[in-house]
Motif scaffolding. Structure first.
Motif, mmCIF file in Angstrom:
data_model
loop_
_atom_site.group_PDB
_atom_site.id
_atom_site.type_symbol
_atom_site.label_atom_id
_atom_site.label_comp_id
_atom_site.label_asym_id
_atom_site.label_seq_id
_atom_site.Cartn_x
_atom_site.Cartn_y
_atom_site.Cartn_z
ATOM 1 N N SER A 5 101.230 37.387 0.294
ATOM 2 C CA SER A 5 100.483 36.381 -0.472
ATOM 3 C C SER A 5 99.202 35.909 0.213
ATOM 4 N N TYR A 6 99.037 36.185 1.483
ATOM 5 C CA TYR A 6 97.874 35.670 2.219
ATOM 6 C C TYR A 6 96.560 36.003 1.512
ATOM 7 N N TYR A 7 96.383 37.240 1.110
ATOM 8 C CA TYR A 7 95.119 37.677 0.515
ATOM 9 C C TYR A 7 94.887 37.041 -0.851
ATOM 10 N N TRP A 8 95.958 36.850 -1.601
ATOM 11 C CA TRP A 8 95.852 36.169 -2.891
ATOM 12 C C TRP A 8 95.448 34.713 -2.673
ATOM 13 N N LYS A 9 96.074 34.082 -1.707
ATOM 14 C CA LYS A 9 95.795 32.666 -1.437
ATOM 15 C C LYS A 9 94.415 32.472 -0.822
ATOM 16 N N GLU A 10 94.009 33.402 0.016
ATOM 17 C CA GLU A 10 92.668 33.324 0.605
ATOM 18 C C GLU A 10 91.607 33.379 -0.492
ATOM 19 N N SER A 11 91.834 34.208 -1.488
ATOM 20 C CA SER A 11 90.919 34.305 -2.622
ATOM 21 C C SER A 11 90.862 32.986 -3.402
ATOM 22 N N LEU A 12 91.996 32.310 -3.539
ATOM 23 C CA LEU A 12 92.020 31.009 -4.212
ATOM 24 C C LEU A 12 91.183 29.987 -3.457
ATOM 25 N N LEU A 13 91.286 30.012 -2.127
ATOM 26 C CA LEU A 13 90.507 29.073 -1.313
ATOM 27 C C LEU A 13 89.010 29.364 -1.412
ATOM 28 N N GLU A 14 88.644 30.639 -1.471
ATOM 29 C CA GLU A 14 87.238 31.012 -1.656
ATOM 30 C C GLU A 14 86.720 30.523 -3.007
ATOM 31 N N CYS A 15 87.530 30.688 -4.033
ATOM 32 C CA CYS A 15 87.132 30.221 -5.372
ATOM 33 C C CYS A 15 86.989 28.706 -5.399
ATOM 34 N N ALA A 16 87.891 27.995 -4.719
ATOM 35 C CA ALA A 16 87.786 26.537 -4.640
ATOM 36 C C ALA A 16 86.471 26.137 -3.984
ATOM 37 N N ASN A 17 86.114 26.824 -2.905
ATOM 38 C CA ASN A 17 84.842 26.537 -2.234
ATOM 39 C C ASN A 17 83.646 26.832 -3.141
ATOM 40 N N ASN A 18 83.722 27.932 -3.892
ATOM 41 C CA ASN A 18 82.639 28.275 -4.819
ATOM 42 C C ASN A 18 82.476 27.206 -5.887
ATOM 43 N N LEU A 19 83.590 26.777 -6.480
ATOM 44 C CA LEU A 19 83.523 25.753 -7.531
ATOM 45 C C LEU A 19 82.989 24.440 -6.981
ATOM 46 N N GLU A 20 83.412 24.094 -5.781
ATOM 47 C CA GLU A 20 82.910 22.867 -5.157
ATOM 48 C C GLU A 20 81.402 22.961 -4.912
ATOM 49 N N ARG A 21 80.949 24.119 -4.480
ATOM 50 C CA ARG A 21 79.514 24.332 -4.262
ATOM 51 C C ARG A 21 78.743 24.207 -5.575
ATOM 52 N N TYR A 22 79.277 24.817 -6.649
ATOM 53 C CA TYR A 22 78.620 24.723 -7.953
ATOM 54 C C TYR A 22 78.620 23.297 -8.492
ATOM 55 N N SER A 23 79.601 22.502 -8.103
ATOM 56 C CA SER A 23 79.643 21.116 -8.590
ATOM 57 C C SER A 23 78.528 20.273 -7.981
ATOM 58 N N LYS A 24 77.906 20.773 -6.929
ATOM 59 C CA LYS A 24 76.809 20.053 -6.276
ATOM 60 C C LYS A 24 75.456 20.718 -6.508
ATOM 61 N N LEU A 25 75.468 21.868 -7.171
ATOM 62 C CA LEU A 25 74.256 22.652 -7.395
ATOM 63 C C LEU A 25 73.570 22.181 -8.673
ATOM 64 N N LYS A 26 72.330 21.780 -8.560
ATOM 65 C CA LYS A 26 71.599 21.248 -9.718
ATOM 66 C C LYS A 26 71.072 22.349 -10.632
ATOM 67 N N ASP A 27 70.827 23.534 -10.090
ATOM 68 C CA ASP A 27 70.232 24.614 -10.877
ATOM 69 C C ASP A 27 71.228 25.770 -10.982
ATOM 70 N N ILE A 28 71.986 25.792 -12.059
ATOM 71 C CA ILE A 28 72.982 26.836 -12.268
ATOM 72 C C ILE A 28 72.431 27.832 -13.275
ATOM 73 N N LYS A 29 72.403 29.079 -12.864
ATOM 74 C CA LYS A 29 71.834 30.157 -13.670
ATOM 75 C C LYS A 29 72.929 30.859 -14.494
ATOM 76 N N PRO A 30 72.530 31.635 -15.521
ATOM 77 C CA PRO A 30 73.530 32.365 -16.329
ATOM 78 C C PRO A 30 74.453 33.250 -15.490
ATOM 79 N N LYS A 31 73.913 33.884 -14.463
ATOM 80 C CA LYS A 31 74.744 34.718 -13.586
ATOM 81 C C LYS A 31 75.815 33.868 -12.886
ATOM 82 N N ASP A 32 75.441 32.639 -12.516
ATOM 83 C CA ASP A 32 76.397 31.721 -11.883
ATOM 84 C C ASP A 32 77.533 31.372 -12.848
#
Length: 177
Positions: A5-32
Motif C-alpha cells: 500500500s505504500y505507493y498507493w498512499k504516497e500518491s494520495l499524499l502527493e495529490c493532497a499536496n497538489n490540491l492544497e497548492r491549487y487552493s492557494k494559486l490565483k491563476d489556474i489554467k485549463p491544464k491545471d
C-alpha cells in the motif's frame, strides 16, 4: 488486491499536496483543471481499492463526513449537465453525514463534477453527483476537507490485524487497528 500500500498512499499524499497548492494559486489554467480532476478521481478510486484490503484501519474506513448538498430541480441529461444553476437549487444548502466509501463512489461514478475557483482565493470546493443521484441532489465539498481525507488515508498504516471466524456462518471477520 493491493499487496503493497505504500505507493498507493504516497500518491494520495502527493495529490493532497497538489490540491492544497491549487487552493492557494490565483491563476489556474485549463491544464491545471485537468490535473485537479485526475488527482481527485484517481485518489478516490485508490481509496476505494484500499478500503477492500486490511491496509487501512477500521477507524479510517468508518470515517463520517458531513456533505453539503442541494436538491435537484429538473431532469439532468448529458445535454444540460453543465447548467447547474438551472438543475439544482444551489441556494438551498442541506447537510448529510456519509461514510468515506459513499464519497468514493460518488466520485468514481460521477455524472457531474465541477471544481470552483474563487476569485483571489484559488481552488475552493467542488460539486459532484453520481449517475445514480444526479436527479436527486448535487453534493459539494471543500478542498480543505478533501485534502484532510487524502492525508488521513495516505498516512494510515495499521499496526494490528485481528482475524476471527464467525462460529455460526464460518465467515472470516477482520478488525484492523
Amino acid at each position: 488486491m493491493i499487496s503493497e500500500s505504500y505507493y498507493w498512499k504516497e500518491s494520495l499524499l502527493e495529490c493532497a499536496n497538489n490540491l492544497e497548492r491549487y487552493s492557494k494559486l490565483k491563476d489556474i489554467k485549463p491544464k491545471d483543471l485537468v490535473e485537479i480532476e485526475k488527482d481527485i478521481f484517481i485518489s478516490f478510486y485508490s481509496i476505494r481499492k484500499l478500503m477492500d484490503t486490511p491496509k487501512i484501519s477500521d477507524s479510517t474506513r468508518e470515517l463520517k463526513i458531513n456533505l453539503n448538498w442541494s436538491p435537484n430541480l429538473k431532469n439532468v441529461t448529458m445535454l444540460n449537465s453543465h447548467k447547474m444553476n438551472e438543475l439544482y437549487d444551489l441556494d438551498d444548502i442541506r447537510v448529510e453525514t456519509k461514510n468515506i466509501r459513499f464519497l468514493c463512489n460518488q466520485f468514481v461514478h460521477s455524472y457531474i463534477f465541477e471544481v470552483v475557483i474563487e476569485d483571489g482565493v484559488g481552488l475552493s470546493y467542488c460539486y459532484f453527483t453520481s449517475d445514480r443521484d444526479k436527479n436527486k441532489k448535487i453534493f459539494f465539498i471543500t478542498i480543505e476537507v478533501l485534502v484532510h481525507i487524502l492525508n488521513l488515508v495516505g498516512n494510515d498504516y495499521p499496526s494490528k490485524l485481528k482475524i476471527t471466524r464467525d462460529s455460526k456462518t464460518g465467515e472470516l471477520l477482520t478488525e484492523v487497528l
